[in-house]
Design a protein around this motif. Structure first.
Motif, PDB file in Angstrom:
ATOM      1  N   UNK A 115       1.180  -1.365   0.018  1.00  0.00           N
ATOM      2  CA  UNK A 115       0.121  -0.177   0.229  1.00  0.00           C
ATOM      3  C   UNK A 115       0.941   1.610  -0.223  1.00  0.00           C
ATOM      4  N   UNK A 116       1.806   1.353  -1.034  1.00  0.00           N
ATOM      5  CA  UNK A 116       2.565   1.674  -1.061  1.00  0.00           C
ATOM      6  C   UNK A 116       2.379   3.816  -2.235  1.00  0.00           C
ATOM      7  N   UNK A 117       1.010   3.532  -2.522  1.00  0.00           N
ATOM      8  CA  UNK A 117       0.532   4.474  -3.892  1.00  0.00           C
ATOM      9  C   UNK A 117       1.155   4.739  -4.830  1.00  0.00           C
ATOM     10  N   UNK A 118       1.701   3.517  -5.534  1.00  0.00           N
ATOM     11  CA  UNK A 118       1.985   2.899  -6.548  1.00  0.00           C
ATOM     12  C   UNK A 118       1.309   2.562  -7.567  1.00  0.00           C
ATOM     13  N   UNK A 119       0.795   3.433  -9.121  1.00  0.00           N
ATOM     14  CA  UNK A 119      -0.610   3.169  -9.414  1.00  0.00           C
ATOM     15  C   UNK A 119      -0.566   3.355 -10.805  1.00  0.00           C
ATOM     16  N   UNK A 120      -0.261   2.425 -11.703  1.00  0.00           N
ATOM     17  CA  UNK A 120       0.570   2.471 -13.164  1.00  0.00           C
ATOM     18  C   UNK A 120      -1.276   2.509 -14.359  1.00  0.00           C
ATOM     19  N   UNK A 121      -2.299   2.387 -13.360  1.00  0.00           N
ATOM     20  CA  UNK A 121      -3.461   2.583 -14.650  1.00  0.00           C
ATOM     21  C   UNK A 121      -3.321   3.812 -15.154  1.00  0.00           C
ATOM     22  N   UNK A 122      -3.208   5.202 -13.925  1.00  0.00           N
ATOM     23  CA  UNK A 122      -3.548   6.104 -14.441  1.00  0.00           C
ATOM     24  C   UNK A 122      -1.917   6.485 -15.094  1.00  0.00           C
ATOM     25  N   UNK A 123      -2.726   6.812 -16.401  1.00  0.00           N
ATOM     26  CA  UNK A 123      -1.013   7.695 -17.759  1.00  0.00           C
ATOM     27  C   UNK A 123      -0.824   8.606 -16.905  1.00  0.00           C
ATOM     28  N   UNK A 139       2.014  -5.534  -2.841  1.00  0.00           N
ATOM     29  CA  UNK A 139       0.580  -5.828  -2.102  1.00  0.00           C
ATOM     30  C   UNK A 139       0.197  -3.752  -2.664  1.00  0.00           C
ATOM     31  N   UNK A 140      -1.147  -4.908  -3.926  1.00  0.00           N
ATOM     32  CA  UNK A 140      -2.043  -2.758  -3.705  1.00  0.00           C
ATOM     33  C   UNK A 140      -1.256  -1.680  -4.291  1.00  0.00           C
ATOM     34  N   UNK A 141      -0.383  -2.448  -5.347  1.00  0.00           N
ATOM     35  CA  UNK A 141       0.741  -1.094  -5.895  1.00  0.00           C
ATOM     36  C   UNK A 141      -0.386  -1.149  -7.578  1.00  0.00           C
ATOM     37  N   UNK A 142      -1.171  -1.699  -7.695  1.00  0.00           N
ATOM     38  CA  UNK A 142      -1.819  -1.658  -9.101  1.00  0.00           C
ATOM     39  C   UNK A 142      -0.838  -1.313 -10.018  1.00  0.00           C
ATOM     40  N   UNK A 143      -0.398  -2.845 -10.820  1.00  0.00           N
ATOM     41  CA  UNK A 143       0.801  -2.499 -11.259  1.00  0.00           C
ATOM     42  C   UNK A 143       0.015  -3.890 -12.723  1.00  0.00           C
ATOM     43  N   UNK A 190      -3.021  -6.987  -7.151  1.00  0.00           N
ATOM     44  CA  UNK A 190      -2.627  -5.983  -8.174  1.00  0.00           C
ATOM     45  C   UNK A 190      -2.779  -6.478  -9.549  1.00  0.00           C
ATOM     46  N   UNK A 191      -4.158  -6.716  -9.689  1.00  0.00           N
ATOM     47  CA  UNK A 191      -4.889  -6.629 -10.307  1.00  0.00           C
ATOM     48  C   UNK A 191      -3.715  -7.057 -11.530  1.00  0.00           C
TER      49      UNK A 191
END
Length: 569
Positions: free
Chosen positions: A320-328, A355-359, A382-383
């Protein structure tokens, strides 16, 4: 667990504290360890303190992995141990040089009145600071004692010198009156000069002491730094409330030197994490766990080069470190490139947990840069896309994985083939597998075959002796399977000779009415169970399967909250 005769006797000895003055004087050093273990087990903090203060060996190790059913040490016993270590610094009977508390306790401190990781870290830091203050006071007393002794010797020398000078100035043939006159006139002047000389010498000493005050402090720091009596090794848990105290303890020079094996940080910024890492010895840190900290991509890219300076670092956990690659975002490709280059510098990394980095779709860019194949890989929430799982099944990590956790990544017909290929590649190394909350249904599991598809995948690349499977724990909780699918799963599990623990999902029939046809993992977690009849009926049926297969060594559980894969011996 059967106790040995030594353990039973040790428990009896430490049970009566009034007798400790008798047996402490004559107990041999070989019995200190069983006595200390008995004191921890029986919760005898006074006995723990007395044994630790007189510890006869160089190393004292408390902690490590606990067996199933073994409780963590009591909080009072740990506090008594830390106080005894400080007292033992001035005890000539104590030979302690290394206090190893690594693995004590777990992340949450276990159950009962045990000491959690955060409380233990704060207590250790307080102990280091207090030991430094005590060492400074002892050094000041020693210097003051030495100064007084030196001043007394100087005064005696001055008195002897003055008396000798008066005797030489007396005339050998003079009368008593002339001698008295000489003493009265010259002797008084010489005595005055002697007093002045002593005052000048004392004044010079005081001015010298005042002039080198900074030097004295530097010498004191050097003495404390060079006179480390006990090295304290531990796993540190730091958050926003305790990081200043931890920073002070790590930067403190004194008789106790704090060292860190695994560092867990929560809710602190990148700059603070870097300042803590700068204080740690480069050889001692094995892993870092960052949780609930808004690192973002730029912060993680800034942190990775510093982690590469720790040559023994083999574990990295980011939750849960606020890494999100879903958004450009602008510069996202450059940031991903920096992350890949930073991971490429971690030459000894063996365990990676995200965990929950959305990559989604970025797993190849991250894992392909690692120079060494991973042994532990945890990718939760991680979707993951079909392309991610396809890469993982063919990557250089697949054949070396010993522990894989893909929980809360939705699996369907497009990804099941990649999972089977991955398990086939890791069939000779995989020991722990978790697919909890992945949406596995009876249909996905082979339609009325439960995990037969996955079971076949585990056996594809094994030698002709198909019974040489190495999987020891399997977690499949929060998957929507029916009672028929669960029975097929258990029948498959009992045919795996190496399997020791199965976390099975509650069948849909065990839930109270109203559950959707294909519930999600969050719905299964929150929906109430029919605890009156359904759960007991399911447990009886599963127990019957174990009895018929004679698998008393296989532990079945549906308790997700208390499930611990590390409890398997």
């Amino acid at each position: 667990m059967v106790l040995s005769l030594v353990s039973l006797c040790a428990r009896e000895v430490v049970s009566d504290h009034s007798s400790s003055p008798c047996w402490l004087r004559c107990v041999p050093r070989e019995l200190f360890r069983p006595l200390l273990e008995a004191a921890f087990t029986s919760c005898r903090p006074l006995a723990v303190g007395e044994l630790a203060q007189r510890w006869p060996e160089r190393t004292l190790r408390i902690g490590g992995r606990r067996k199933r059913g073994q409780t963590a040490p009591n909080r009072l016993c740990i506090q008594a141990l830390l106080l005894a270590v400080v007292r033992g610094l001035s005890d000539q009977r104590c030979a302690l040089q290394v206090l190893d508390l690594c693995g004590l306790p777990g992340d949450d401190g276990g159950m009962g009145d045990s000491m959690g990781g955060w409380s233990l870290t704060v207590a250790l830091c307080s102990m280091v600071v207090q030991a430094r203050a005590a060492g400074q006071r002892a050094q000041r007393k020693d210097r003051e004692r030495e100064r007084k002794r030196f001043s007394a010797l100087e005064r005696q020398k001055d008195l002897k010198r003055e008396r000798g000078q008066l005797k030489r100035e007396k005339e050998p043939n003079g009368d008593e009156a002339s001698n008295d006159t000489l003493v009265g006139v010259l002797g008084e002047e010489e005595l005055i000069k002697g007093v002045r000389r002593r005052m000048e010498i004392q004044r010079k000493k005081e001015s010298a002491l005042t002039g080198v005050a900074d030097t004295t402090k530097e010498n004191e720091e050097n003495d404390l730094r060079s006179n480390v009596l006990v090295h304290v090794r531990a796993d540190l848990f730091v958050n926003a409330r305790s990081w200043e105290r931890v920073h002070m303890a790590l930067s403190t020079s004194g008789p106790l030197k704090l060292q860190c094996r695994y560092l867990r940080v929560e809710e602190i910024s990148v700059s603070i994490i870097k300042s803590l890492l700068d204080l740690l010895p480069r050889q001692g840190l094995l892993g870092i766990d960052v949780r609930y900290s808004s690192l973002r991509v730029a912060g993680l890219a800034e942190l990775l080069p510093l982690l590469s300076t720790f040559p023994a670092l083999n574990s990295l956990r980011l939750h849960y470190c606020n890494l999100n690659f879903r958004r450009v975002h602008p510069g996202q490709e450059e940031a991903l490139k920096n992350l890949s280059q930073g991971l490429a510098q971690l030459h000894e990394l063996q365990s990676l947990s995200l965990t929950a980095l959305h990559l989604p779709g970025q797993l190849r860019a991250l894992l392909s840069s690692l120079p060494k194949p991973l042994e532990i890989l945890e990718l939760l929430y991680l979707s993951l896309s079909p392309a991610d799982l396809a890469y993982l099944s063919c990557s250089h990590h697949a054949s070396t994985l010993q522990q894989l956790d893909l929980s809360e990544n939705h699996l369907n017909e497009n990804t099941l083939l990649s999972i089977c290929r991955l398990l086939s590649q890791a069939s000779s190394s995989m020991q722990h597998l978790s697919l909890s909350g992945c949406g596995l249904t009876d249909t996905l599991l082979g339609g009325c075959q439960a995990l037969r598809t996955l079971a076949l995948a585990l056996n594809l690349l094994l030698p002709s002796l198909g019974g040489c499977q190495v999987l020891r724990t399997l977690a499949l909780a929060l998957n929507p399977v029916s009672m028929a699918g669960l029975m097929e799963l258990v029948r498959m599990a009992v045919r795996m000779p190496s399997l020791r623990q199965l976390l099975y999902p509650n069948p849909l029939e065990d839930y109270q009415p109203g559950l959707p046809d294909l519930p999600s993992s969050s719905q299964l977690l929150d929906w109430p169970l029919d605890e009156a009849t359904a759960i007991s009926r399911t447990s009886n049926q599963l127990s019957q399967v174990l009895i018929e297969s004679r698998r008393s060594d296989l532990f079945l559980t549906c308790d997700l909250l208390n499930y611990d894969k590390d409890s398997v011996e």
